[in-house]
Enzyme design. Structure first.
Site, PDB file in Angstrom:
ATOM      1  N   ASP A  72      -0.716  -5.810   9.234  1.00 26.86           N
ATOM      2  CA  ASP A  72      -1.752  -4.909   8.961  1.00 26.86           C
ATOM      3  C   ASP A  72      -2.992  -5.605   8.458  1.00 26.86           C
ATOM      4  O   ASP A  72      -2.949  -6.306   7.367  1.00 26.86           O
ATOM      5  CB  ASP A  72      -1.124  -3.906   7.807  1.00 26.86           C
ATOM      6  CG  ASP A  72      -2.060  -2.854   7.474  1.00 26.86           C
ATOM      7  OD1 ASP A  72      -3.284  -2.863   7.908  1.00 26.86           O
ATOM      8  OD2 ASP A  72      -1.827  -2.064   6.623  1.00 26.86           O
ATOM      9  N   LYS A 111     -13.298  -1.342   6.112  1.00 28.61           N
ATOM     10  CA  LYS A 111     -13.961  -2.182   5.280  1.00 28.61           C
ATOM     11  C   LYS A 111     -14.989  -2.899   5.441  1.00 28.61           C
ATOM     12  O   LYS A 111     -16.263  -3.068   5.017  1.00 28.61           O
ATOM     13  CB  LYS A 111     -12.923  -2.930   4.365  1.00 28.61           C
ATOM     14  CG  LYS A 111     -11.727  -1.945   3.970  1.00 28.61           C
ATOM     15  CD  LYS A 111     -11.920  -1.278   2.846  1.00 28.61           C
ATOM     16  CE  LYS A 111     -10.906  -0.390   2.114  1.00 28.61           C
ATOM     17  NZ  LYS A 111      -9.948   0.258   2.944  1.00 28.61           N
ATOM     18  N   TRP A 169       0.744  -1.144   0.025  1.00 25.64           N
ATOM     19  CA  TRP A 169       0.045   0.109   0.180  1.00 25.64           C
ATOM     20  C   TRP A 169       0.714   1.258   0.169  1.00 25.64           C
ATOM     21  O   TRP A 169       1.840   1.356   0.704  1.00 25.64           O
ATOM     22  CB  TRP A 169      -0.772  -0.080   1.362  1.00 25.64           C
ATOM     23  CG  TRP A 169      -1.840   1.106   1.335  1.00 25.64           C
ATOM     24  CD1 TRP A 169      -2.606   1.671   0.556  1.00 25.64           C
ATOM     25  CD2 TRP A 169      -1.974   2.164   2.486  1.00 25.64           C
ATOM     26  NE1 TRP A 169      -3.402   2.851   0.727  1.00 25.64           N
ATOM     27  CE2 TRP A 169      -2.988   2.736   2.277  1.00 25.64           C
ATOM     28  CE3 TRP A 169      -1.556   1.739   3.951  1.00 25.64           C
ATOM     29  CZ2 TRP A 169      -3.779   3.562   3.248  1.00 25.64           C
ATOM     30  CZ3 TRP A 169      -2.206   2.668   4.946  1.00 25.64           C
ATOM     31  CH2 TRP A 169      -3.040   3.566   4.399  1.00 25.64           C
TER      32      TRP A 169
END
Length: 449
Positions: free
Chosen positions: A259, A295, A178
């Site tokens: 993560d 999310k 990311w």
């Protein structure tokens, strides 16, 4: 004595004039106490910030900026990682609306500051969700969890803590990862290096390169691991490969920093997506975990997440928490209450929790179906290349393998917006837009090298 000069109204006017001068930058006419603005100029040469250059757009969020400026009726935004319905609309989960209504109806709720570490109930439930209800580390009080500002804030707090208290200040991140990861860790004071992860030739995992690079890392180095649904590639290790990674990292004393942005959102199963993290916790070793509810609960704008640190003993965990407080206090003092209250309300209520898992699986299943539809559409068009990686990858994103020129072509000719590395958000697709994307990809592959 002139009564006008000592009247309450006159005195009040003077106080207002003084206040206005301080607030908006004005000067007073000594003859009549009137206000006149400081002279301004169209030039910025007088500004102490005139040397400041315009910063570049964020490579991910900048995609949306460009998309919003495009008047085309067929434009398609596949850049930002946010779930969309089949109609292309943002989704607020029904279970979230129910939880919010419960909070609104509870007249005993107040808006007082939370503690520095956040909402205690939220922290406890978040650790249980990721590590499992019967996790020995939780039962032995070896886990400290603090509420943070979604995944980004959790990563930053964890990185700041490591930069101050871990003996090895180098963190290895996957290549690619990311786009915000290297910025977060660098600004926190860590030295960032990469390990091989993605193989462009197979559009899968470069497991051999990953193992070689971690084996070469110095003892004690920190290693960032995507818990599931790797961003941007959608390529995850198998459970067998995860076990090999765990053994290698523990043998070298490498510090895992997970993560987890997509628990339950990748496979549709909260437990399956947590399995890699639980493997590491089960061996009794230490690790860090950044957790986000953006999310899997659709709470993007609530900025709700958690940082958990699993320690060797309860005493160490207590001392670690005391130092996390010292990181958080000057950064943002304490976290917001609303998002944490929503999450806690859902996780602690059996009926709401079950409803959430159903809605979560529905989101995951829709993304999986979009993968299948896109693969079939490319196959039907006879698009050159092997596109099986689209259905093999998992989670919100697909790393298409399209190059920068092909992406630019698709944006110019078909009004399709994505990051320049060819990453597309599968959650932004629908049955109606798959043919348009397939046409664009087919043309890009055929016409642009």
């Amino acid at each position: 004595m002139n009564p006008e000069l000592t009247s309450p109204s006159s005195s009040s006017d003077r106080r207002i004039s003084v206040l206005a001068r301080h607030l908006v930058g004005v000067e007073m006419d000594p003859q009549n106490d009137s206000i006149s603005a400081f002279p301004t100029s169209g030039s910025d040469s007088n500004s102490v910030f005139s040397h400041v250059v315009r910063g570049p757009e964020d490579p991910i969020l900048g995609v949306t900026v460009a998309y919003n400026k495009d008047p085309s009726p067929v434009k398609l935004n596949l850049g930002v990682g946010a779930y969309r319905t089949e109609e292309g609309k943002p989704l607020v989960l029904n279970v979230v609306r129910k939880a919010e209504q419960l909070l609104v109806n509870d007249r005993s709720r107040v808006k007082e500051y939370l503690p520095i570490t956040g909402l205690a109930e939220f922290n406890k439930l978040s650790a249980k969700l990721m590590f499992g209800a019967n996790c020995p580390a939780i039962q032995e009080n070896r886990v400290t969890t603090v509420q943070c500002l979604s995944g980004t804030g959790s990563l930053r707090v964890g990185a700041e803590f490591l930069a101050k208290h871990h003996h090895q200040r180098t963190i290895y991140i996957p290549q690619p990862t990311w786009g915000n990861h290297p910025k977060i860790f660098t600004l926190a004071g860590l030295s960032v290096k990469t390990y091989r992860y993605y193989d462009p030739a197979t559009r899968g995992l470069n497991f051999q390169g990953l193992v070689e690079d971690l084996n070469s890392a110095p003892s004690g180095a920190i290693v960032l691991l995507h818990a599931c649904a790797h961003n941007p590639t959608g390529v995850d290790p198998t459970f067998q490969q995860w076990e090999q990674i765990r053994k290698l990292m523990r043998s070298k004393g490498l510090m895992p920093f997970f993560d987890s942005a997509y628990q339950g959102f990748a496979s549709g199963s909260l437990d399956a997506d947590a399995q890699p993290v639980r493997m590491f916790v089960a061996d009794g070793g230490e690790l860090l975990l950044a957790q986000s509810y953006a999310k899997n609960m659709g709470l993007y704008g609530e900025r709700i997440g958690a940082l958990s640190i699993v320690c060797k003993t309860a005493d160490v965990a207590g001392r670690v928490e005391s130092q996390l407080k010292l990181v958080i206090r000057p950064m943002y003092s304490n976290p917001p209450i609303h998002g944490a209250s929503i999450v806690a309300a859902i996780l602690k209520d059996r009926d709401l929790y079950n409803e959430w898992t159903i809605e979560l699986k529905a989101m995951a299943d829709r993304i999986i179906s979009m993968r299948q539809k896109l693969f079939e559409a490319l196959h039907a068009r006879g698009t050159p290349g092997d596109w099986s990686h689209i259905v093999k990858q998992i989670g919100m994103f697909t790393f298409t393998g399209l190059n920068t020129k092909q992406v630019a072509f698709m944006t110019k000719e078909y009004h399709i917006y994505m990051t320049s590395d060819g990453r597309i958000s599968m959650a932004g697709l629908s049955s109606k837009t798959v043919p348009h994307l397939a046409d664009a990809m087919h043309a890009a592959v055929k016409r642009v090298v």
